[in-house]
Design a protein around this motif. Structure first.
Motif, PDB file in Angstrom:
ATOM      1  N   ALA A  67      34.593  47.610  46.615  1.00  0.00           N
ATOM      2  CA  ALA A  67      34.341  47.341  45.181  1.00  0.00           C
ATOM      3  C   ALA A  67      33.827  45.915  45.000  1.00  0.00           C
ATOM      4  CB  ALA A  67      35.618  47.566  44.381  1.00  0.00           C
ATOM      5  N   LEU A  68      34.429  44.999  45.737  1.00  0.00           N
ATOM      6  CA  LEU A  68      34.040  43.590  45.634  1.00  0.00           C
ATOM      7  C   LEU A  68      32.621  43.375  46.154  1.00  0.00           C
ATOM      8  CD1 LEU A  68      35.643  41.241  44.559  1.00  0.00           C
ATOM      9  CD2 LEU A  68      36.320  40.686  46.901  1.00  0.00           C
ATOM     10  N   ASP A  89      48.276  43.017  47.067  1.00  0.00           N
ATOM     11  CA  ASP A  89      47.357  41.901  46.751  1.00  0.00           C
ATOM     12  C   ASP A  89      46.055  42.397  46.126  1.00  0.00           C
ATOM     13  OD1 ASP A  89      49.186  40.223  47.758  1.00  0.00           O
ATOM     14  OD2 ASP A  89      48.080  39.694  49.588  1.00  0.00           O
ATOM     15  N   ASP A  90      45.701  43.652  46.395  1.00  0.00           N
ATOM     16  CA  ASP A  90      44.468  44.215  45.824  1.00  0.00           C
ATOM     17  C   ASP A  90      44.476  44.151  44.297  1.00  0.00           C
ATOM     18  OD1 ASP A  90      43.696  44.885  48.371  1.00  0.00           O
ATOM     19  OD2 ASP A  90      44.071  47.042  48.162  1.00  0.00           O
ATOM     20  N   LEU A  91      45.678  44.176  43.741  1.00  0.00           N
ATOM     21  CA  LEU A  91      45.793  44.267  42.287  1.00  0.00           C
ATOM     22  C   LEU A  91      45.187  43.058  41.574  1.00  0.00           C
ATOM     23  CD1 LEU A  91      46.795  46.253  40.204  1.00  0.00           C
ATOM     24  CD2 LEU A  91      49.091  45.298  40.441  1.00  0.00           C
ATOM     25  N   LYS A  92      45.293  41.887  42.210  1.00  0.00           N
ATOM     26  CA  LYS A  92      44.703  40.665  41.614  1.00  0.00           C
ATOM     27  C   LYS A  92      43.207  40.866  41.397  1.00  0.00           C
ATOM     28  CE  LYS A  92      47.517  37.342  44.048  1.00  0.00           C
ATOM     29  NZ  LYS A  92      47.449  37.354  45.480  1.00  0.00           N
ATOM     30  N   HIS A  97      38.403  41.748  38.165  1.00  0.00           N
ATOM     31  CA  HIS A  97      37.082  42.365  37.977  1.00  0.00           C
ATOM     32  C   HIS A  97      37.131  43.616  37.112  1.00  0.00           C
ATOM     33  CE1 HIS A  97      35.290  39.615  40.830  1.00  0.00           C
ATOM     34  NE2 HIS A  97      36.313  39.841  41.633  1.00  0.00           N
ATOM     35  N   ASN A  98      38.307  43.891  36.594  1.00  0.00           N
ATOM     36  CA  ASN A  98      38.498  45.099  35.780  1.00  0.00           C
ATOM     37  C   ASN A  98      37.977  46.353  36.490  1.00  0.00           C
ATOM     38  OD1 ASN A  98      37.719  46.801  32.892  1.00  0.00           O
ATOM     39  ND2 ASN A  98      39.694  45.825  33.147  1.00  0.00           N
ATOM     40  N   LYS A 122      43.352  40.289  30.101  1.00  0.00           N
ATOM     41  CA  LYS A 122      42.201  40.059  29.214  1.00  0.00           C
ATOM     42  C   LYS A 122      41.618  41.408  28.786  1.00  0.00           C
ATOM     43  CE  LYS A 122      39.713  37.347  31.679  1.00  0.00           C
ATOM     44  NZ  LYS A 122      38.810  36.652  32.454  1.00  0.00           N
ATOM     45  N   ALA A 123      41.541  42.291  29.766  1.00  0.00           N
ATOM     46  CA  ALA A 123      41.053  43.652  29.471  1.00  0.00           C
ATOM     47  C   ALA A 123      41.982  44.643  30.162  1.00  0.00           C
ATOM     48  CB  ALA A 123      39.632  43.805  29.993  1.00  0.00           C
TER      49      ALA A 123
END
Ligand code: PLP
Length: 370
Positions: A67-68, A89-92, A97-98, A122-123
């Motif tokens: 995804a990144l 850690d993926d959750l950060k 990046h929503n 934020k979202a």
């Protein structure tokens, strides 16, 4: 410099196939189409595929790392992480990046809830809650599904929850498991209050007659011009759906030999000439991603004519029968699969799925985008 091996990727064909996926999806009432471009777009090139698939509403990738990579390539489309969190850690990165996230287990739900309940995002996130309706792979059991779905919908960190499942046998539409999976899914769908957003079919479900009506379709393999169905079923081949080859894999003939009846070709005497023959040596092998188990007679094209391999696949060479192609010469390109020879036919002969064949094309192969 001429390429020894090349994979030409036809991005117009990719776009064309997407339009076919769109058309078939709309027959299933699926107004939204998520293009599955995981695994480097099934070996075709992640960034190039994403740029070409401008009409897709969303891109599906395997993990946050993919995804990144996709995000960094500049896409502004939503990205769905199909395996969800591999590590907490993926959750950060998901939040930053929503990314949209498949959630397929209660432990993933717990990680998400522990972390995100304490934060103001934020979202808020779109989560795809996966049900294991019979695939036996990822997903919540149907018994746990409805309650978990409702609870998740009320979380402040959640924007919306997509109800999803994956069919194990949609490439075998007559399988009873399809009926069972769809029954499980519809039963749970009926228990949810209000209209929920749903997603069921991948390519085979989209192209089949199965009753997979839903909001989101998730095509993968058909976008690359392969039929998901058994190649022996002629009425279900790629051309029947109007799909076009996206990858054409070609390699150069580097030697041509006149062999006598009884001569050996390649390692372990997998092929002994049954008569006097002309044999070409083509510079492609398993180090380029060509399947090492390809039997004698695996189809390929030379000079517009179909012929077959002879002998065992080496690291970077194969033998090919040129007896009926007298015009073939050193330096010519042989086509291993592509527009004139379906990758699905090579898959049927080798027993290696088309998915596996295109995903396996090696980095050392020169990729060209046309
Ligand atoms: C959850 C999910 N949806 C959709 C797809 C796309 O499947 P296909 O390439 O068969 O269309 C896959 C592929 O494995 C998947 O895992």
């Amino acid at each position: 410099m001429l390429n020894r091996v090349q994979a030409s990727i036809d991005l117009k064909a990719l776009q064309h196939n997407f339009s076919i996926a769109r058309r078939y999806s709309s027959l299933k009432k699926a107004a939204r189409v998520a293009a599955v471009i995981k695994a480097n777009a099934y070996g075709h090139g992640l960034e190039q595929a994403a740029n070409a698939l401008d009409e897709a509403e969303l891109f599906g990738v395997t993990d946050v790392r993919e995804a990144l990579t996709l995000k960094k390539s500049g896409t502004d489309k939503p990205i769905l992480v199909l395996q969800g969190l591999i590590h907490e850690d993926d959750l950060k990165l998901v939040v930053e990046h929503n990314f949209q996230l498949v959630v397929h287990s209660t432990s993933q739900l717990a990680t998400i809830d522990d972390t995100l309940s304490k934060l103001t995002l934020k979202a808020p996130l779109t989560l795809w809650l996966k049900m294991d309706s019979g695939m036996g792979r990822l997903g919540l059991s149907p018994q746990d599904y409805a309650a978990t779905y409702q609870a998740l919908q009320n979380k402040t960190y959640v924007d919306s929850v997509v109800m999803m499942t994956h069919l194990a046998n949609s490439s075998m539409p007559e399988s009873m498991l399809n009926t069972q999976q769809l029954q499980e899914f519809r039963q749970q769908e009926g228990q949810l209050q209000g209209k929920c957003i749903t997603s069921i079919p991948s390519s085979s479900g989209i192209l089949s007659e199965l009753p997979v009506d839903c909001d989101w379709a998730r095509p993968g393999i058909m976008l690359y011009g392969s039929s998901p169905f058994n190649f022996n079923e002629a009425h279900l081949r790629r051309e029947q759906f109007g799909l076009q080859a996206v990858m054409t894999l070609q390699a150069r003939i580097i030697a041509i030999k006149a062999l006598k009846k009884g001569d050996n070709v390649g390692y372990c005497s997998q092929f002994i000439c049954p008569q006097d023959m002309t044999v070409g040596i083509v510079s492609i092998g398993y180090a380029d991603g060509y399947p090492s188990n390809a039997p004698n007679g695996t189809p390929l094209m030379v000079g517009g004519k179909k012929t077959g391999t002879v002998g065992r696949v080496s690291m970077d060479m194969i033998g090919v029968d040129l007896s009926d192609i007298p015009d073939a010469k050193v330096g010519d390109l042989a086509t291993l699969w592509g527009a004139d020879l379906s990758v699905d036919e090579v898959a049927a002969k080798t027993g290696i799925l088309s998915y596996n064949l295109t995903c396996s094309v090696a980095r050392r192969v020169a990729f060209e985008y046309i």
